[in-house]
Design a protein around this motif. Sequence first.
Motif, mmCIF file in Angstrom:
data_model
loop_
_atom_site.group_PDB
_atom_site.id
_atom_site.type_symbol
_atom_site.label_atom_id
_atom_site.label_comp_id
_atom_site.label_asym_id
_atom_site.label_seq_id
_atom_site.Cartn_x
_atom_site.Cartn_y
_atom_site.Cartn_z
ATOM 1 N N VAL A 172 73.008 72.165 43.292
ATOM 2 C CA VAL A 172 71.690 71.688 42.829
ATOM 3 C C VAL A 172 70.655 70.565 43.724
ATOM 4 O O VAL A 172 71.649 70.171 43.572
ATOM 5 C CB VAL A 172 71.354 71.749 41.179
ATOM 6 N N LEU A 190 71.842 77.110 50.279
ATOM 7 C CA LEU A 190 72.412 78.188 50.106
ATOM 8 C C LEU A 190 73.873 79.327 50.875
ATOM 9 O O LEU A 190 74.391 79.040 49.937
ATOM 10 C CB LEU A 190 70.803 78.710 49.821
ATOM 11 N N CYS A 194 74.604 76.494 47.547
ATOM 12 C CA CYS A 194 74.091 76.085 46.619
ATOM 13 C C CYS A 194 73.238 77.042 45.336
ATOM 14 O O CYS A 194 73.428 78.069 46.126
ATOM 15 C CB CYS A 194 72.320 75.066 47.180
ATOM 16 N N ALA A 195 73.619 76.632 43.945
ATOM 17 C CA ALA A 195 72.832 77.973 43.576
ATOM 18 C C ALA A 195 71.640 77.826 43.290
ATOM 19 O O ALA A 195 70.755 79.037 43.145
ATOM 20 C CB ALA A 195 73.672 77.841 41.855
ATOM 21 N N ARG A 196 70.928 76.454 43.473
ATOM 22 C CA ARG A 196 69.192 76.459 43.415
ATOM 23 C C ARG A 196 68.840 75.575 44.557
ATOM 24 O O ARG A 196 69.516 74.347 44.899
ATOM 25 C CB ARG A 196 69.536 76.719 41.886
ATOM 26 N N SER A 214 63.963 83.050 49.723
ATOM 27 C CA SER A 214 65.036 83.805 48.432
ATOM 28 C C SER A 214 65.088 82.892 47.434
ATOM 29 O O SER A 214 64.140 82.507 46.903
ATOM 30 C CB SER A 214 66.384 82.634 48.966
ATOM 31 N N PRO A 215 65.257 84.352 46.619
ATOM 32 C CA PRO A 215 65.233 83.672 44.887
ATOM 33 C C PRO A 215 65.262 82.586 44.099
ATOM 34 O O PRO A 215 65.026 81.594 43.705
ATOM 35 C CB PRO A 215 64.806 85.077 44.615
ATOM 36 N N ALA A 216 66.457 81.877 45.282
ATOM 37 C CA ALA A 216 67.121 80.765 44.442
ATOM 38 C C ALA A 216 66.165 79.207 44.738
ATOM 39 O O ALA A 216 66.906 78.561 44.458
ATOM 40 C CB ALA A 216 68.392 80.697 45.427
ATOM 41 N N ILE A 217 65.065 79.828 46.011
ATOM 42 C CA ILE A 217 64.301 78.713 46.114
ATOM 43 C C ILE A 217 62.909 78.445 45.089
ATOM 44 O O ILE A 217 62.724 78.977 44.892
ATOM 45 C CB ILE A 217 63.971 78.528 47.458
ATOM 46 N N THR A 218 63.040 76.976 44.881
ATOM 47 C CA THR A 218 62.367 77.040 43.833
ATOM 48 C C THR A 218 61.154 75.635 44.748
ATOM 49 O O THR A 218 61.207 74.845 44.819
ATOM 50 C CB THR A 218 62.266 76.392 42.503
ATOM 51 N N GLU A 234 64.885 71.190 34.165
ATOM 52 C CA GLU A 234 64.934 72.672 34.913
ATOM 53 C C GLU A 234 67.199 72.057 35.433
ATOM 54 O O GLU A 234 67.800 73.153 34.722
ATOM 55 C CB GLU A 234 64.882 73.303 36.788
#
Length: 350
Positions: A172, A190, A194-196, A214-218, A234
Amino acid sequence: MKSLVLERKDELSLRDFPAISKAEETLGPRDVRIKLHTVGICGSDVHYYTHGKIGPFVVNAPMILGHEASGTVIEVGSDVSTLTIGDRVCMEPGIPDPNSRATRLGMYNIDPAVQFWATPPVHGILRPTCVHPEAFTFKLPDDVSFAEAAMVEPLAVGVHAATKARVKPGDVAIVMGAGPIGLVTALSALAAGCARVFVTDLAEKKLDIAASLSPAITPIQIPAQDMVQIVKRETAGWGADIVFEATGSPHAARTVFEPLAPGGCVVMIGGQPDPIQYDAGAAMVREARVENIFRYAHVFPRCVGMLSSGAIDVKPLITRTFDFEDSVRAFEIAASAPPADVKMQIVLPQ
């Protein structure tokens, strides 16, 4: 030869520029001559325009800007073996001294004698043609456009940062800063496993672009949202394995250890003009590893390969394109830092 010339601080012109030395334009046996196609506007270019200097590098004479580039080979030296006329290429802009100790140790990016485009007194490449060593010129696959190829230079910073971080599958990460370097670092993290990735910034529009990658980016908007609280929540209170500092902000740099997990790594990317506060105690209790990067080394072929395979997509980061004749206006807009723009590029006449 019409070029984009930084005459002095706050003054640009598009004019014939005869000051390129004959030595710079002479084709050596292991050089290629390149017709420039696309050149990105980098934050360092803009900083030279608005401030006239970066640290010890001062614009004391008119200088051509630009160092993120792609083009086409139009002439090759007698000993060139990997490139031919007509090849589409991107170019690594720093040329080290091959005999320096840093270069011989494989750290050519920190060779004190490196000649880097658009770093005084070395001219950049917002001009029709340039001569460059074959060893730092990379052929493009057919599925990589000139625009994408001009993104290889900033992408190389992100890939170098991810390499120095020693990303492990499932890590992460936090990237502080959603500018061009922050976003290519997020994509590189990513791609490295990296998963997130949490991306922080002040500008909501830049965070919207980050989230779309990416859906993995917050995205985390500072200061309205509490970065440490969100990351700890998280990660079940553990924190992020890696923190990439890509803002260059002293305030942001002071906080790098706060969301970091025990045993984590901080990678300092953003340039700091002055000494910053460093919480040695916070680093110590985490046994944090701290890495610093200066540009990049040995990553251009990897970047081209990832663009070609689709492992990294930089096209969403290219938010505005200008014709060469509009170069001065392009820099004026870039200097105003529009919140919805990430990377602006200039296309030269073909």
